[in-house]
Design an enzyme around this catalytic site. Structure first.
Site, PDB file in Angstrom:
ATOM      1  N   CYS A   1       7.921 -37.707 -31.158  1.00 26.61           N
ATOM      2  CA  CYS A   1       7.599 -38.983 -30.548  1.00 26.61           C
ATOM      3  C   CYS A   1       8.870 -39.563 -29.922  1.00 26.61           C
ATOM      4  CB  CYS A   1       7.043 -40.011 -31.520  1.00 26.61           C
ATOM      5  SG  CYS A   1       5.503 -39.516 -32.287  1.00 26.61           S
TER       6      CYS A   1
ATOM      7  N   ARG B   1       9.959 -34.724 -26.730  1.00 25.82           N
ATOM      8  CA  ARG B   1       9.755 -35.124 -28.124  1.00 25.82           C
ATOM      9  C   ARG B   1       8.284 -35.159 -28.526  1.00 25.82           C
ATOM     10  NH1 ARG B   1      14.415 -37.324 -30.212  1.00 25.82           N
ATOM     11  NH2 ARG B   1      13.227 -38.226 -31.906  1.00 25.82           N
TER      12      ARG B   1
ATOM     13  N   TRP C   1       3.644 -37.359 -30.440  1.00 28.80           N
ATOM     14  CA  TRP C   1       3.344 -36.052 -31.037  1.00 28.80           C
ATOM     15  C   TRP C   1       2.559 -36.390 -32.297  1.00 28.80           C
ATOM     16  CZ3 TRP C   1       3.977 -33.273 -35.525  1.00 28.80           C
ATOM     17  CH2 TRP C   1       3.817 -31.884 -35.429  1.00 28.80           C
TER      18      TRP C   1
ATOM     19  N   ASN D   1       8.308 -43.973 -34.327  1.00 24.52           N
ATOM     20  CA  ASN D   1       8.555 -42.525 -34.473  1.00 24.52           C
ATOM     21  C   ASN D   1       8.870 -42.291 -35.940  1.00 24.52           C
ATOM     22  OD1 ASN D   1       9.557 -39.903 -34.374  1.00 24.52           O
ATOM     23  ND2 ASN D   1      11.542 -40.559 -33.598  1.00 24.52           N
ATOM     24  N   GLY D   2       8.097 -41.422 -36.586  1.00 24.42           N
ATOM     25  CA  GLY D   2       8.327 -41.149 -38.008  1.00 24.42           C
ATOM     26  C   GLY D   2       7.006 -41.110 -38.748  1.00 24.42           C
TER      27      GLY D   2
ATOM     28  N   GLU E   1      14.786 -13.887 -33.157  1.00 22.99           N
ATOM     29  CA  GLU E   1      14.855 -14.949 -32.151  1.00 22.99           C
ATOM     30  C   GLU E   1      14.080 -14.565 -30.885  1.00 22.99           C
ATOM     31  OE1 GLU E   1      15.465 -17.903 -32.040  1.00 22.99           O
ATOM     32  OE2 GLU E   1      15.972 -18.400 -29.972  1.00 22.99           O
TER      33      GLU E   1
ATOM     34  N   LYS F   1      10.980 -16.715 -29.358  1.00 22.00           N
ATOM     35  CA  LYS F   1      10.954 -17.227 -27.974  1.00 22.00           C
ATOM     36  C   LYS F   1       9.649 -16.835 -27.302  1.00 22.00           C
ATOM     37  CE  LYS F   1      13.324 -19.726 -27.947  1.00 22.00           C
ATOM     38  NZ  LYS F   1      14.206 -19.972 -29.037  1.00 22.00           N
TER      39      LYS F   1
ATOM     40  N   GLU G   1       6.470 -18.700 -28.911  1.00 17.38           N
ATOM     41  CA  GLU G   1       6.331 -20.153 -28.774  1.00 17.38           C
ATOM     42  C   GLU G   1       6.036 -20.593 -27.348  1.00 17.38           C
ATOM     43  OE1 GLU G   1       9.777 -22.446 -29.907  1.00 17.38           O
ATOM     44  OE2 GLU G   1      11.126 -21.003 -29.010  1.00 17.38           O
TER      45      GLU G   1
ATOM     46  N   HIS H   1       8.203   0.339 -43.492  1.00 17.61           N
ATOM     47  CA  HIS H   1       7.643  -0.276 -44.707  1.00 17.61           C
ATOM     48  C   HIS H   1       6.426  -1.134 -44.397  1.00 17.61           C
ATOM     49  CE1 HIS H   1      11.038   1.245 -46.989  1.00 17.61           C
ATOM     50  NE2 HIS H   1      11.780   0.887 -45.960  1.00 17.61           N
TER      51      HIS H   1
ATOM     52  N   LYS I   1      10.308 -31.132 -29.477  1.00 17.04           N
ATOM     53  CA  LYS I   1      11.695 -30.696 -29.563  1.00 17.04           C
ATOM     54  C   LYS I   1      12.353 -31.031 -30.889  1.00 17.04           C
ATOM     55  CE  LYS I   1      15.475 -29.085 -27.669  1.00 17.04           C
ATOM     56  NZ  LYS I   1      15.457 -27.615 -27.720  1.00 17.04           N
TER      57      LYS I   1
HETATM   58  C1  F6R Z   1      12.647 -22.872 -31.172  1.00 21.46           C
HETATM   59  C2  F6R Z   1      13.179 -24.174 -31.545  1.00 21.46           C
HETATM   60  C3  F6R Z   1      13.043 -24.602 -32.952  1.00 21.46           C
HETATM   61  C4  F6R Z   1      14.312 -25.345 -33.408  1.00 21.46           C
HETATM   62  C5  F6R Z   1      14.096 -25.929 -34.804  1.00 21.46           C
HETATM   63  C6  F6R Z   1      15.347 -26.603 -35.327  1.00 21.46           C
HETATM   64  O1  F6R Z   1      12.904 -22.581 -29.838  1.00 21.46           O
HETATM   65  O2  F6R Z   1      13.687 -24.890 -30.731  1.00 21.46           O
HETATM   66  O3  F6R Z   1      12.758 -23.538 -33.793  1.00 21.46           O
HETATM   67  O4  F6R Z   1      15.383 -24.451 -33.393  1.00 21.46           O
HETATM   68  O5  F6R Z   1      13.055 -26.864 -34.750  1.00 21.46           O
HETATM   69  O6  F6R Z   1      15.723 -27.666 -34.527  1.00 21.46           O
HETATM   70  P1  F6R Z   1      17.162 -28.290 -34.617  1.00 21.46           P
HETATM   71  O7  F6R Z   1      18.118 -27.242 -34.139  1.00 21.46           O
HETATM   72  O8  F6R Z   1      17.136 -29.483 -33.724  1.00 21.46           O
HETATM   73  O9  F6R Z   1      17.408 -28.630 -36.052  1.00 21.46           O
END
Ligand code: F6R
Length: 611
Positions: free
Chosen positions: A2, A27, A74, A100-101, A484, A488, A491, A507, A606
């Protein structure tokens, strides 16, 4: 999660709020709303979906006022709908709140407020705040907010306006980020700096338990009990263009392309030309503490957790300290054992991730020294840590983390060299050599960026583009690269993808291999190269579609792969920084070719400020 923005001044608040919300859309983006006070009334426009919908609605119903608050949501409590979108109001639509929260005791508060006559319109936790403020309101909005928040448990950053107080905006924070921007005869509130960077660089970072009354000509801050608080006005030096796409179709692509400069920035000030040592003064640790260190625990989430896994390989090999890497949401709910001389390293882009924040609180209570690797300066995790290594990557706006990840690994590399030298594991000459390898990384990333044709071609190939599922394999330093790469892809393209250590393949996951399964194999030159090639052959023997990431000049790998993405020759321990780039590009192009919105993927936001 949010985003909130508020404005008080002489200009039209709605323009400023909408421009700020667009910059905070990373956000959350399932619904939005704006409320303004004008001519003694409180007016509001809300819409479901992304902010462009709000733009359209506001074109049809323009609002104009010098005071207002806005929100991009969000959803946590209640589905995305107009009635659940913020702002929320008291019965008489006199008080408006954006939040937000998560309010944890909202059920009890709701029942109690209902008994007192509150008429709830939404399913949200936020609406309780509006009714609570109303309950305590006796003409002074600041006093009412302070009193209301004494009843609230949970996390919040809020903005509140009241039609009877057209010269005041009140903001408060506990657990969720909030800044106040100060201008000339005007002021702003926002969840994050980019929202107001266009208008002012003077910022107050509101702390937990603080409430701020903001007027056109000044402000005051108090705690919930009414004790005055003084905060230093900080100047933000981010370039405003950082919040724009600057000609790229998406923030994600811009941020991938920024990585050569980002790595240079992460190194800036830490290694000087010709130097054989690393300087990390903000870590606030003494040489003796480094020598006495018995254990390091890295806590983080998602991509930052993957960076932590690379950190483990580096720290154990070159500093000879045992390292555990823990998912923050697990660490916080275990009863972790913290021996003396343990350092806990949270890794986080936003510095606001709720689980990571709580994990460090647990660690601190148990006596650990907490030194964080953080991107956002002044964020909660940076402030609650004993020391910090800022990644200096600049604002990351694309929801999928790219440049933050490579800068986090670079920060680990810097710390490893310093720690290894301090503990006598690395000689000065070895340190100097590793620094030289780090300095070479930006050019190697640039090489990958300059040779994108193959990744673009592969991303259009139906065998990848239309895949239902994909497997990513890697070993050693590049085992986290596989995790990773898979994250990517899943997501942003919504193709199911799993990352595995290649040695684990037999395994279980090998059962998935068919002629329809793309298997992305990180097979760059290094100690485990031959083992990787054997794994690749096993996949080929079962008709799997191998997409290899290999070292330039390795022609032999073509014999075992359907396609190959090359990176230049690279010092193996730092190769995950370079390997990340073709994997990011592959995910990006596959996702955009599938018509996905890569900057705002489905269901994601984010900054994960709720559990
Ligand atoms: C994936 C992504 C998330 C963040 C995770 C941690 O692309 O962006 O997996 O890495 O939510 O976020 P931060 O780094 O802000 O603690």
């Amino acid at each position: 999660m949010c985003g909130i923005v508020g404005y008080i001044g002489k200009k039209n608040a709605v323009d400023i709020i909408m421009s700020g919300l667009h910059r905070l859309e990373y956000r959350g983006y399932d619904s939005a709303g704006v409320a303004v006070i004008r001519n003694g009334s409180l007016d509001c426009v809300k819409s479901v979906g992304k902010l462009v919908k709000m733009d359209e609605k506001l074109k049809q119903n323009p609002l104009d006022s010098p005071l207002g608050i806005g929100h991009t949501r969000w959803a946590t409590h209640g589905v995305p709908s107009e009635v659940n979108s913020h702002p929320h109001f008291d019965n008489d639509m006199e008080i408006a709140v954006v939040h937000n929260g998560i309010i944890e005791n909202y059920q009890e508060l709701r029942e109690e407020l209902k008994k007192g006559g509150a008429n709830f319109r939404s399913q949200t936790d936020t609406e309780t705040i509006a009714h609570l403020v109303r309950k305590y309101y006796q003409g002074d909005l600041f006093a009412a907010v302070k009193r209301a928040l004494q009843d609230v448990e949970g996390a919040y950053a809020i903005g509140v306006v009241c039609k009877k107080n057209p010269d005041v905006m009140v903001a408060a924070r506990h657990g969720s980020p909030l800044i106040v921007g100060l201008g000339d005869g005007e002021a702003f509130i926002a969840s994050d700096v980019p929202a107001i960077m266009k208008y002012t660089r003077k910022v107050l970072y509101i702390d937990n338990g603080q409430v701020c009354e903001i007027r056109r000509d000044g402000y005051k801050i108090e705690d919930l009990k009414g004790n005055p608080v003084t905060l230093e006005v900080k100047t933000v030096d981010w370039d405003d263009s950082a919040a724009e796409k600057e000609g790229y179709p998406h923030f994600m692509l811009k941020e991938i392309n920024q990585q050569p400069d980002v790595i240079k920035n992460t190194l800036r000030g830490r290694v000087t030309e010709g130097s054989d040592t690393v300087q990390l003064p903000d870590m606030q640790v003494t040489e003796q503490e480094l020598k006495d260190l018995k254990k390091i625990v890295i806590v983080s989430c998602g991509t930052a957790w993957h960076a932590g896994l690379v950190g483990k390989y580096l720290l154990e090999k070159f500093a000879q300290v045992p390292v555990e890497v823990d998912i923050a949401s697990e660490y916080r709910y275990r009863d972790p054992i913290v021996y003396p001389n343990t350092m806990v390293i949270p890794v986080t882009q936003s510095g606001e991730t709720a689980d990571t924040l709580e994990a460090i609180r647990v660690a601190k209570k148990k006596g650990a020294k907490v030194v964080s690797i953080v991107n956002v300066v002044g964020s909660s995790i940076a402030r609650e840590s004993h020391g910090v290594i800022y990644t200096q990557a600049g604002p990351e706006i694309g929801v999928a983390s790219t440049k933050a990840y490579t800068s986090q690994i670079t920060a680990f590399a810097l710390f490893t060299i310093w720690l290894g030298e301090t503990r006598g594991v690395l000689s000065k000459a070895q340190g100097r050599e590793m620094i030289a390898h780090l300095r070479a990384i930006p050019d190697k990333i640039q090489w990958v960026l300059d040779h994108q044709e193959e990744v673009i071609r592969c991303s259009k190939d139906p065998k990848y583009l239309n895949a239902q599922s994909a497997l990513y394999l890697g070993r050693s330093y590049n085992f986290p690269s596989a995790l990773e790469g898979a994250l990517k892809l899943k997501e942003i393209s919504y193709i199911h993808a799993e990352g595995y250590g290649a040695g684990e393949m037999k395994h279980g996951p090998i059962a998935l291999v068919t002629d329809e399964l793309p298997v992305v194999c990180v097979a760059t030159k290094g100690d485990t190269y031959d083992k990787m090639v054997s794994n690749i052959q096993e996949i080929r023997a079962r008709s799997g579609i191998v997409l290899s990431v290999a070292t330039e000049g390795d022609e032999a790998i073509k014999n075992h792969s359907a396609d190959v993405l090359y990176i230049p020759e690279c010092y193996e321990p730092f190769s995950p920084i370079v390997v990340a780039v073709p994997l990011q590009l592959f995910a990006y192009y596959v996702a955009t070719n599938r018509g996905c919105d890569v900057d705002q993927p489905r269901n994601l936001a984010k900054s994960v400020t709720v559990e």
